[in-house]
Scaffold this motif. Structure first.
Motif: not given
Length: 202
Positions: A121-135
């Protein structure tokens, strides 16, 4: 910012591994093909690995008599071949790495951290991620990803490549995934090698 999660593409989950099944190597190669074809769609690619302790049962996660639901054979022990990425996965396409399960059960990428201790969560926040895809390689992995991501971010299940351990268990995990996706209103396209292509919509 769009992120791609690459979940647990490890030797112990492919042929010859502690929890391997036929087709695992093809899954790893398929994920590499997908990444090479679509890398430009993603701002960051984040991978996870099980990284269990080798000197204990990881809080009951390992068992000599596993039930394959809550307990499992010893697998993905840190710094072993089993915990390594499958060689068919091109790790040069991965930007950030997450390890999980040190001394405890851990199924979701959100239970892990970077080597510096940063949570996902901290990493996603740092990178400003607002969409996730998963494999991913395993339905058991997918069951744990959907609710956590969906609470926070738009989510697309890119490719559920493979199913789990026995046909009965595969069916149970598949049904759980379909139910989870229906609950959050997502569409799921299955291109697993041992299933016909299908779309399940909420």
């Amino acid at each position: 910012m769009r992120a791609l999660f690459v979940v647990d593409v490890q030797n112990d989950f492919t042929e010859g591994g502690a929890l391997g099944v036929d087709g695992g190597a093809a899954v790893a190669a398929g994920i590499t093909d997908y990444l090479r074809a679509h890398r430009s769609k993603y701002d960051v690619v984040i991978s996870s690995r099980d990284w269990h302790d080798g000197d204990n049962d990881n809080s009951g996660h390992f068992s000599d008599t596993p039930d394959f639901v809550d307990t499992w054979p010893t697998h993905c022990v840190a710094d072993t071949i089993g915990a390594a990425y499958h060689p068919a996965l091109d790790v040069s396409l991965i930007d950030r790495q997450i390890k999980k399960g040190q001394g405890v059960p851990a199924y979701s990428i959100f239970e892990g951290a970077t080597d510096s201790g940063q949570s996902v969560l901290e990493l996603l926040d740092e990178l400003n991620v607002d969409e996730v895809h998963i494999v991913f390689t395993r339905y058991v992995s997918m069951v744990t990803q959907v609710p956590e991501v969906r609470r926070m971010l738009p989510l697309k299940i890119v490719r559920p490549f493979r199913q789990d351990y026995t046909r009965k268990k595969r069916g149970e995990y598949r049904d759980r995934v379909h139910a989870l996706l229906a609950d959050v209103g997502l569409t799921y396209v299955c291109v697993a090698p041992d299933e016909p292509r299908r779309t399940v919509a909420a």
